[in-house]
Design a protein around this motif. Structure first.
Motif, short mmCIF file in Angstrom:
data_model
loop_
_atom_site.label_atom_id
_atom_site.label_comp_id
_atom_site.label_asym_id
_atom_site.label_seq_id
_atom_site.Cartn_x
_atom_site.Cartn_y
_atom_site.Cartn_z
N ASP B 158 0.54 16.10 -40.42
CA ASP B 158 -0.23 15.59 -40.71
C ASP B 158 -1.45 15.12 -41.81
OD1 ASP B 158 -0.97 17.30 -39.00
OD2 ASP B 158 -2.56 16.71 -38.10
N GLY B 159 -0.88 16.14 -43.67
CA GLY B 159 -0.68 16.56 -44.18
C GLY B 159 -1.62 17.38 -44.51
N ALA B 160 -2.48 17.84 -45.99
CA ALA B 160 -2.80 18.83 -46.77
C ALA B 160 -4.53 19.38 -45.32
CB ALA B 160 -3.28 18.80 -47.77
N LEU B 161 -4.97 18.35 -44.57
CA LEU B 161 -6.19 18.66 -44.29
C LEU B 161 -6.73 19.00 -42.95
CD1 LEU B 161 -8.42 15.26 -45.46
CD2 LEU B 161 -8.30 17.69 -46.29
N SER B 162 -4.75 18.46 -41.90
CA SER B 162 -4.20 18.56 -40.53
C SER B 162 -5.69 19.01 -39.93
CB SER B 162 -2.83 20.02 -40.39
OG SER B 162 -2.07 19.87 -39.63
N PHE B 163 -6.41 18.66 -39.54
CA PHE B 163 -6.81 18.57 -38.24
C PHE B 163 -6.13 19.07 -37.54
CE2 PHE B 163 -8.90 15.45 -40.67
CZ PHE B 163 -10.21 16.11 -40.75
N LEU B 164 -4.82 18.76 -36.96
CA LEU B 164 -3.86 19.10 -35.82
C LEU B 164 -3.40 20.47 -36.17
CD1 LEU B 164 -1.76 16.25 -35.00
CD2 LEU B 164 -3.32 16.78 -33.85
N ALA B 165 -3.29 20.81 -36.87
CA ALA B 165 -3.14 22.39 -36.94
C ALA B 165 -4.51 23.37 -36.26
CB ALA B 165 -3.02 23.43 -38.33
N GLN B 166 -5.28 22.80 -36.87
CA GLN B 166 -7.08 23.37 -36.81
C GLN B 166 -7.14 23.24 -35.00
OE1 GLN B 166 -9.49 22.20 -39.61
NE2 GLN B 166 -11.12 23.41 -38.50
N LYS B 167 -7.00 21.58 -34.11
CA LYS B 167 -7.04 22.08 -33.21
C LYS B 167 -6.27 22.95 -32.30
CE LYS B 167 -8.53 17.15 -33.84
NZ LYS B 167 -9.58 16.26 -33.21
N ALA B 168 -4.93 23.43 -33.06
CA ALA B 168 -4.12 23.87 -32.02
C ALA B 168 -4.60 25.29 -32.14
CB ALA B 168 -3.00 23.55 -32.57
N GLY B 169 -5.52 25.48 -33.19
CA GLY B 169 -5.94 27.70 -33.39
C GLY B 169 -5.01 28.05 -34.12
N LEU B 170 -3.61 27.13 -35.18
CA LEU B 170 -2.96 27.95 -36.11
C LEU B 170 -3.89 28.00 -37.09
CD1 LEU B 170 0.10 25.62 -34.88
CD2 LEU B 170 -0.78 27.71 -34.17
N ARG B 171 -4.69 27.42 -38.07
CA ARG B 171 -5.42 28.20 -38.94
C ARG B 171 -7.10 27.63 -38.86
NH1 ARG B 171 -8.17 24.03 -41.56
NH2 ARG B 171 -6.66 21.28 -41.13
N GLN B 172 -7.81 28.20 -39.70
CA GLN B 172 -9.32 28.16 -39.52
C GLN B 172 -9.66 26.88 -40.65
OE1 GLN B 172 -11.22 31.35 -38.67
NE2 GLN B 172 -8.97 31.00 -37.68
N PRO B 173 -10.79 26.41 -40.44
CA PRO B 173 -11.32 25.19 -41.31
C PRO B 173 -10.91 25.60 -42.74
CG PRO B 173 -12.96 26.55 -39.72
CD PRO B 173 -11.59 27.19 -39.60
N LEU B 298 5.26 22.42 -33.70
CA LEU B 298 5.83 22.91 -35.17
C LEU B 298 4.31 22.24 -36.24
CD1 LEU B 298 9.20 23.00 -34.60
CD2 LEU B 298 8.13 24.56 -34.79
N VAL B 299 4.80 23.01 -37.31
CA VAL B 299 3.55 22.26 -38.26
C VAL B 299 4.92 22.50 -39.68
CG1 VAL B 299 1.67 22.34 -40.15
CG2 VAL B 299 1.71 23.74 -37.64
N ALA B 300 4.52 21.47 -40.31
CA ALA B 300 5.48 21.26 -41.59
C ALA B 300 4.78 20.60 -42.77
CB ALA B 300 6.69 20.07 -41.18
N GLY B 301 4.85 20.52 -44.17
CA GLY B 301 4.83 20.07 -44.92
C GLY B 301 2.76 20.68 -45.53
N ASP B 302 2.32 19.39 -46.33
CA ASP B 302 1.26 19.54 -46.44
C ASP B 302 0.73 20.23 -45.55
OD1 ASP B 302 1.62 19.52 -48.98
OD2 ASP B 302 0.09 17.52 -49.23
N ALA B 303 0.80 19.55 -44.34
CA ALA B 303 0.27 20.35 -42.88
C ALA B 303 0.07 21.99 -42.86
CB ALA B 303 -0.07 19.73 -41.90
N ALA B 304 0.78 22.28 -42.77
CA ALA B 304 1.49 24.08 -42.92
C ALA B 304 0.89 24.48 -44.55
CB ALA B 304 3.01 24.32 -43.35
N GLY B 305 0.59 23.71 -45.79
CA GLY B 305 0.43 24.75 -47.08
C GLY B 305 1.37 24.62 -47.79
N PHE B 306 2.27 24.05 -47.75
CA PHE B 306 3.62 24.70 -48.92
C PHE B 306 3.50 23.62 -49.35
CE2 PHE B 306 5.76 25.51 -44.45
CZ PHE B 306 5.94 26.42 -44.75
#
Lengths: 93, 429
Positions: B158-173, B298-306
């Motif tokens: 879901d892109g560089a802002l990835s709200f999903l990674a944040q909601k899943a607790g995988l990254r900080q704001p 799983l997190v991929a692409g910009d959502a993963a900061g790649f």
């Protein structure tokens, strides 16, 4: 020759929702001196209403980059993507 | 809850590659895209390097609707009122297989979505994913508005802002120092004019980079890419740099100043502005990569900061395609083994480590802190421009020898401890 940012935004394909996807906490905004949202927004959507002293955001031109939310370290900005069917639709990207 | 095999969130390159690979492996996959069509919310500079990604989408990439193959790199170093420009071209870049292509994402992504659809993936546009659903402590689907869809695995692309990674607790704001904002304009010009103006053969393109006073000393730079019948031109500026930069420059103003420079006008003049876009880019390298998996996700692409900014080359799309494909391959194995646990999905990270994705991110771990040294955007561009200015200028006074001129200008800007420190830091790049 140079175009204003408002004129540039008018070229984009946009479908605007009736409600804003960007919400501001005026309590936090009123205590803010930097107002970085004004400078960082590429679409220049933020401004201070001199009469009411409130911050205003013209959500309708939003390019959905999210920069304002990241730049506002005070956490005044509640930002979500516009609902499906709404917002900017890039034709080139 | 009924479950399909996989849900992919986001119709960008990572999500579409994942959907393609999952469908190709015979899995049921639904891709949800919030725009009118995949690509309609996406922005690139942009140029894509094809060698790293060919094997992840076999037979697909070579028929992709790219704009032009890049045959020349153009670097412009700007000071106030002056500029030094140099180019690198190589005859071999004019022959197939081409190394890199310019690309426009609305066209490219919707084409890739058609390929994924032809493999059996269901691509559903105009659906914004609001929440993740959980079952037994694991991600088990998504909610979009009032609609819930269950899935054995969710791939967040879901892109560089990835709200999903944040909601899943995988990254900080997100933090301002980890991201840059890119502003881009598209100018339309006919194909022949572009080819004549840049001295290109049919189908050939140019990639341009601008550094120095275009960002007024802020972390960032400008770019220009020739497309088939448009030119992409834009500016990238660090968000923390914009916040803390003295001088009160705003993003639209910087962009206006940049495109107004004669060194940019010479390329875009007469072109009709067609679109104004903006997007954030991760600039923190591996330092801002979140945890890449959890049970059922799983997190991929910009959502993963790649994404990697190496100054001269800026890369993201290859990482998106490769990571999306590897997320899908990991999911396929996990689905086959009926084990979607966190430990099963941890094989995704192992795959990324064995590919170019994580090793590249690791190798260039320090690139942001090095590139962030302010002198790269102020002192060195000014030094280069002033040196050439002195060398080319003929006045009414006797002219100093070339070596003495160079030494004098160098003394003024670069023969000092700060330069030594920058050089020492640059060894890590």
């Amino acid at each position: 020759m140079t175009m204003k940012v408002e004129e540039k935004l008018a070229l984009n394909a946009m479908k605007n929702d009736s409600k804003s996807h960007i919400l501001l906490d005026q309590g936090i905004c009123s205590a803010c001196k930097e107002r970085m949202c004004i400078a960082v927004c590429p679409a220049h959507l933020y401004s201070l209403n001199e009469e009411t002293g409130e911050m205003v955001v013209e959500y309708a031109g939003c390019l959905e980059c999210g920069t304002c939310m990241i730049a506002c370290v005070y956490g005044s900005i509640t930002w979500d993507y516009p609902g499906g069917e709404f917002g900017v639709q890039y034709r080139y990207g | 809850m009924d479950k399909i095999d996989a849900i992919v969130v986001g119709g960008g390159l990572a999500g579409l590659s994942a959907a393609y690979r999952l469908a190709d492996a015979g899995k049921q996959v639904i891709l949800l895209e919030r725009g009118d069509a995949p690509g309609s919310k996406n922005v690139t500079g942009g140029r894509i390097y094809v060698d790293p990604i060919r094997s992840y989408l076999p037979g697909v990439i070579d028929s992709a609707p790219f704009e032009r193959h890049v045959v020349r790199e153009m670097i412009t170093v700007l000071d106030e009122g002056s500029a030094l420009q140099f180019e690198y071209g190589n005859e071999k870049w004019k022959k197939e297989p081409f190394m890199s292509h310019t690309v426009l994402r609305a066209k490219f992504d919707s084409w890739l979505a058609d390929r994924a659809g032809a493999k059996g993936a269901f691509i559903i546009p105009r659906k914004k994913v609001d929440e993740l659903l959980y079952e037994d402590g694991r991600v088990a689907g998504i909610r979009s508005g009032s609609e819930e869809i269950g899935a054995h695995v969710v791939i967040a692309a879901d892109g560089a802002l990835s709200f999903l990674a944040q909601k899943a607790g995988l990254r900080q704001p997100h933090r301002p120092e980890n991201l840059a904002v890119a502003v881009k304009e598209i100018y339309q010009l006919d194909e022949k004019t572009i080819e004549e103006r840049f001295g290109l053969g049919p189908g050939e393109g140019v990639a341009g980079l601008f550094m120095g006073s275009v960002t007024r000393g802020l972390f960032g730079g400008g770019f220009l890419y020739t497309n088939r019948d448009t030119i992409s031109v834009g500016l990238v500026v660090g968000i923390d740099s914009l916040i803390h930069g003295a001088g009160g420059f705003d993003a639209p103003g910087l962009m206006e100043g940049f495109t107004g420079r004669s060194e940019v006008q010479r390329w875009i003049r007469g072109g009709e502005l067609r679109e104004y876009s903006a997007h954030v880019i991760s600039e923190a390298g591996i330092g801002a990569v979140p945890k890449l998996y959890t049970g059922g996700m799983l997190v991929a692409g910009d959502a993963a900061g790649f994404a990697l900014n190496l100054g001269l080359t800026v890369r993201g799309m290859e990482f998106a395609i490769a990571s999306g494909a590897m997320a899908a391959d990991t999911a396929v194995l996990a689905l086959d083994g009926n084990d979607l646990s966190e430990s099963s999905l941890s094989r995704y990270e192992k795959r990324l480590r064995e590919s170019f994705v994580l090793p590249d991110m690791e190798t260039f771990r320090h690139s942001r802190e090095i590139l962030d040294r302010q002198r790269f955007f102020t002192v060195y561009p000014r030094f280069m421009c002033e040196l050439f200015d002195e060398l080319f200028t003929v006045g009414d006074k006797p002219k100093e020898g070339l070596y003495r001129t160079a030494r004098r200008v160098a003394k003024k800007y670069v023969l000092n401890m700060e330069t030594l420190k920058d050089l020492l830091a640059a060894r890590k790049l």
